[in-house]
Write an enzyme that holds these catalytic residues in place. Structure first.
Site, PDB file in Angstrom:
ATOM      1  N   PHE A 107       0.819  -1.209   0.000  1.00 31.43           N
ATOM      2  CA  PHE A 107       0.000   0.000   0.000  1.00 31.43           C
ATOM      3  C   PHE A 107       0.859   1.268   0.000  1.00 31.43           C
ATOM      4  O   PHE A 107       0.439   2.303  -0.522  1.00 31.43           O
ATOM      5  CB  PHE A 107      -0.944  -0.010   1.211  1.00 31.43           C
ATOM      6  N   GLU A 108       2.056   1.188   0.548  1.00 30.21           N
ATOM      7  CA  GLU A 108       2.946   2.353   0.617  1.00 30.21           C
ATOM      8  C   GLU A 108       3.746   2.580  -0.665  1.00 30.21           C
ATOM      9  O   GLU A 108       4.393   3.618  -0.822  1.00 30.21           O
ATOM     10  CB  GLU A 108       3.900   2.211   1.807  1.00 30.21           C
ATOM     11  N   ALA A 166       4.112  -8.259  -2.845  1.00 28.88           N
ATOM     12  CA  ALA A 166       3.318  -9.487  -2.921  1.00 28.88           C
ATOM     13  C   ALA A 166       2.094  -9.333  -2.032  1.00 28.88           C
ATOM     14  O   ALA A 166       2.219  -9.220  -0.813  1.00 28.88           O
ATOM     15  CB  ALA A 166       4.141 -10.692  -2.495  1.00 28.88           C
ATOM     16  N   HIS A 217      -9.574  -7.292   2.435  1.00 28.41           N
ATOM     17  CA  HIS A 217      -8.365  -6.470   2.462  1.00 28.41           C
ATOM     18  C   HIS A 217      -7.554  -6.612   1.174  1.00 28.41           C
ATOM     19  O   HIS A 217      -7.061  -5.625   0.619  1.00 28.41           O
ATOM     20  CB  HIS A 217      -7.519  -6.870   3.679  1.00 28.41           C
ATOM     21  N   PHE A 262       5.383  -2.635 -12.816  1.00 24.37           N
ATOM     22  CA  PHE A 262       4.470  -3.152 -11.799  1.00 24.37           C
ATOM     23  C   PHE A 262       4.819  -4.606 -11.516  1.00 24.37           C
ATOM     24  O   PHE A 262       4.332  -5.520 -12.170  1.00 24.37           O
ATOM     25  CB  PHE A 262       3.020  -3.010 -12.266  1.00 24.37           C
ATOM     26  N   ARG A 293       5.868 -17.313  -8.971  1.00 22.49           N
ATOM     27  CA  ARG A 293       6.100 -16.114  -9.777  1.00 22.49           C
ATOM     28  C   ARG A 293       7.318 -15.312  -9.318  1.00 22.49           C
ATOM     29  O   ARG A 293       7.645 -14.297  -9.897  1.00 22.49           O
ATOM     30  CB  ARG A 293       4.843 -15.246  -9.763  1.00 22.49           C
TER      31      ARG A 293
END
Length: 156
Positions: free
Chosen positions: A60-61, A83, A91, A116, A130
């Protein structure tokens, strides 16, 4: 009518500066993404001293720090690595959606290639796959996209 002009980004790094942003949450996965990103830059001619790594608490940061890095003018490209793994609450949906929107808006606002490399998976196993095992390394893939976009934009 004249010839068509075709532009394409090359996959070489010549004196370009990169900022790699890394979420510490799920670090057992994100550190592998970081290894892939650094390896990609070095294998394409970049120097380790032209790479800055900034660690943030969670995915989120990432947009806030990406914005600060883009605004600084110090970097030619940014790669966001994280991740986000689905749990039993909503959430996951909120975080993955906002991170995606935030990173995209910063890229557009600053004409800055931002990779991204944030995994959004249903399971830990999918994330591990991944991050350098069965499904390649998405840190590498996000970084190669940034390298190509830097060169494409430089040619425009």
């Amino acid at each position: 009518m004249g010839d068509i002009i075709e532009l394409e980004g090359h996959l070489t790094v010549d004196g370009k500066k990169f900022c790699l942003l890394l979420s510490r949450f799920n670090s057992f996965i994100t550190e592998r993404l970081l290894e892939g990103a650094i390896d990609c830059i070095v294998r394409h001619g970049g120097k380790r001293e032209d790479i800055t790594v900034a660690r943030v608490p969670g995915a989120f940061e990432l947009p806030l720090v990406a914005q600060k890095a883009a605004k600084s003018g110090k970097y030619d490209g940014i790669v966001c690595l994280g991740a986000v793994i689905r749990g039993s609450t909503p959430h996951f949906d909120y975080v993955s959606s906002e991170v995606t929107k935030g990173v995209a808006s910063i890229s557009l606002a600053y004409d800055m290639p931002i990779g991204f490399g944030v995994l959004t998976t249903d399971t830990v196993e999918q994330a591990i796959d991944r991050a350098g095992t069965k499904a390649g390394n998405k840190g590498w893939e996000a970084t190669i996209s940034v390298i190509e976009m830097i060169n494409l934009l430089d040619g425009m």
